[in-house]
Design a protein around this motif. Structure first.
Motif, PDB file in Angstrom:
ATOM      1  N   TYR A 108      -3.735   3.790 -11.771  1.00  0.00           N
ATOM      2  CA  TYR A 108      -4.011   4.586 -10.572  1.00  0.00           C
ATOM      3  C   TYR A 108      -5.118   5.623 -10.769  1.00  0.00           C
ATOM      4  CZ  TYR A 108       0.240   2.528  -8.717  1.00  0.00           C
ATOM      5  OH  TYR A 108       1.178   1.628  -8.279  1.00  0.00           O
ATOM      6  N   PHE A 109      -5.363   6.033 -12.002  1.00  0.00           N
ATOM      7  CA  PHE A 109      -6.356   7.072 -12.289  1.00  0.00           C
ATOM      8  C   PHE A 109      -7.233   6.608 -13.450  1.00  0.00           C
ATOM      9  CE2 PHE A 109      -2.563   8.960 -10.537  1.00  0.00           C
ATOM     10  CZ  PHE A 109      -3.067   9.694  -9.468  1.00  0.00           C
ATOM     11  N   LYS A 110      -8.556   6.804 -13.307  1.00  0.00           N
ATOM     12  CA  LYS A 110      -9.463   6.247 -14.321  1.00  0.00           C
ATOM     13  C   LYS A 110      -9.363   6.944 -15.670  1.00  0.00           C
ATOM     14  CE  LYS A 110     -13.711   8.772 -13.249  1.00  0.00           C
ATOM     15  NZ  LYS A 110     -15.132   8.674 -12.981  1.00  0.00           N
ATOM     16  N   ASN A 133       2.620  14.602  -8.558  1.00  0.00           N
ATOM     17  CA  ASN A 133       3.643  15.650  -8.527  1.00  0.00           C
ATOM     18  C   ASN A 133       4.211  15.906  -9.919  1.00  0.00           C
ATOM     19  OD1 ASN A 133       3.331  15.917  -5.768  1.00  0.00           O
ATOM     20  ND2 ASN A 133       5.068  14.631  -5.259  1.00  0.00           N
ATOM     21  N   GLY A 134       4.419  14.826 -10.674  1.00  0.00           N
ATOM     22  CA  GLY A 134       4.965  14.977 -12.024  1.00  0.00           C
ATOM     23  C   GLY A 134       4.049  15.751 -12.943  1.00  0.00           C
ATOM     24  N   LYS A 168       0.833  -1.206   0.000  1.00  0.00           N
ATOM     25  CA  LYS A 168       0.000   0.000   0.000  1.00  0.00           C
ATOM     26  C   LYS A 168       0.865   1.254   0.000  1.00  0.00           C
ATOM     27  CE  LYS A 168      -3.890   2.157   2.329  1.00  0.00           C
ATOM     28  NZ  LYS A 168      -4.766   2.179   3.483  1.00  0.00           N
ATOM     29  N   ALA A 169       1.959   1.227   0.779  1.00  0.00           N
ATOM     30  CA  ALA A 169       2.863   2.381   0.832  1.00  0.00           C
ATOM     31  C   ALA A 169       3.503   2.621  -0.528  1.00  0.00           C
ATOM     32  CB  ALA A 169       3.927   2.153   1.889  1.00  0.00           C
ATOM     33  N   LYS A 170       3.897   1.549  -1.218  1.00  0.00           N
ATOM     34  CA  LYS A 170       4.501   1.667  -2.542  1.00  0.00           C
ATOM     35  C   LYS A 170       3.497   2.245  -3.543  1.00  0.00           C
ATOM     36  CE  LYS A 170       7.151  -1.033  -5.857  1.00  0.00           C
ATOM     37  NZ  LYS A 170       7.618  -2.361  -6.262  1.00  0.00           N
ATOM     38  N   SER A 171       2.256   1.796  -3.436  1.00  0.00           N
ATOM     39  CA  SER A 171       1.192   2.285  -4.308  1.00  0.00           C
ATOM     40  C   SER A 171       0.955   3.780  -4.081  1.00  0.00           C
ATOM     41  CB  SER A 171      -0.079   1.481  -4.025  1.00  0.00           C
ATOM     42  OG  SER A 171      -1.143   1.971  -4.774  1.00  0.00           O
ATOM     43  N   GLU A 172       0.940   4.198  -2.816  1.00  0.00           N
ATOM     44  CA  GLU A 172       0.744   5.620  -2.494  1.00  0.00           C
ATOM     45  C   GLU A 172       1.900   6.463  -3.012  1.00  0.00           C
ATOM     46  OE1 GLU A 172      -1.840   7.405  -1.229  1.00  0.00           O
ATOM     47  OE2 GLU A 172      -2.873   5.518  -1.581  1.00  0.00           O
ATOM     48  N   LEU A 173       3.125   5.929  -2.913  1.00  0.00           N
ATOM     49  CA  LEU A 173       4.294   6.652  -3.421  1.00  0.00           C
ATOM     50  C   LEU A 173       4.208   6.839  -4.932  1.00  0.00           C
ATOM     51  CD1 LEU A 173       7.221   5.107  -1.345  1.00  0.00           C
ATOM     52  CD2 LEU A 173       6.434   7.477  -1.289  1.00  0.00           C
TER      53      LEU A 173
END
Length: 198
Positions: A47-49, A14-15, A2-7
């Motif tokens: 990660y984004f639809k 940010n990009g 989950k932490a890797k996914s959030e990163l």
């Protein structure tokens, strides 16, 4: 996991904001983003639809962060300095590096309800900041008792108008005129005595 996914989500958000600041929202493509952050298109859309969802979340996070940072900066300051910080955030000799992002959001909001909703939310949040500044000045006795919301709307309209003018047609003379007009408005409509604001 989950932490890797959030990163990864954070890296993508940010990009895309970095590119929006550089080029404007409507001028950035998925391909440019993949090249900029070094991940595949399919990875982004895991990660984004869709692009709009990514764009809106990225801009919302960025604006929330800007608001929080500004509130932190002005909280300990006296009201006059709070107001100076607010004015200098919009009317300044240095070009605002985030101008393209804000300009794009404004343009997109004229024909896209999702962007319009986001723009309205953040305009309301900045209005709250300005009313807070005016309220603190009234409490400190440096500002007159005024209709706080009306005065905030008037001042915000002046600042936004001059900011647009200076972005489109920048000049030292126009900047000086804007500062003088804003200072005059504040002296006539807000200050309890003649204090230099800008």
């Amino acid at each position: 996991m989950k932490a890797k996914s959030e990163l990864m989500r954070e890296k993508i958000l940010n990009g895309v904001v970095e590119l929006f600041i550089e080029k404007g929202i409507e001028n950035v493509t998925t391909r440019e983003l993949t090249e900029h952050i070094g991940v595949s298109r399919s990875h982004i859309y895991h990660y984004f639809k869709d692009w709009q969802s990514l764009s809106i979340e990225a801009v919302a996070n960025f604006m929330r962060s800007e608001l929080a940072e500004f509130r932190t900066i002005i909280t300990p300051l006296p009201a006059i300095q709070k107001l100076q910080e607010f004015i200098h955030g919009m009317i300044s000799e240095e070009p605002d590096p985030t101008r393209k992002l804000y300009g794009s959001l404004w343009l997109l909001s004229t024909h896209n309800g999702a962007y319009a909703e986001q723009m309205q939310f953040f305009l309301d949040e900045w209005h709250k900041v300005l009313t807070y500044i005016i309220d603190s000045g009234i409490e400190e006795g440096v500002f007159q008792r005024v209709d706080v919301h009306r005065t905030a709307r008037q001042l915000d309209a002046m600042l936004f108008g001059y900011s647009e003018h200076l972005f489109t047609l920048p000049s030292s003379a126009a900047l000086l005129q804007a500062k003088e007009d804003i200072e005059s408005f504040i002296e006539m409509n807000l200050l309890s005595d003649n204090i230099n604001v800008i």
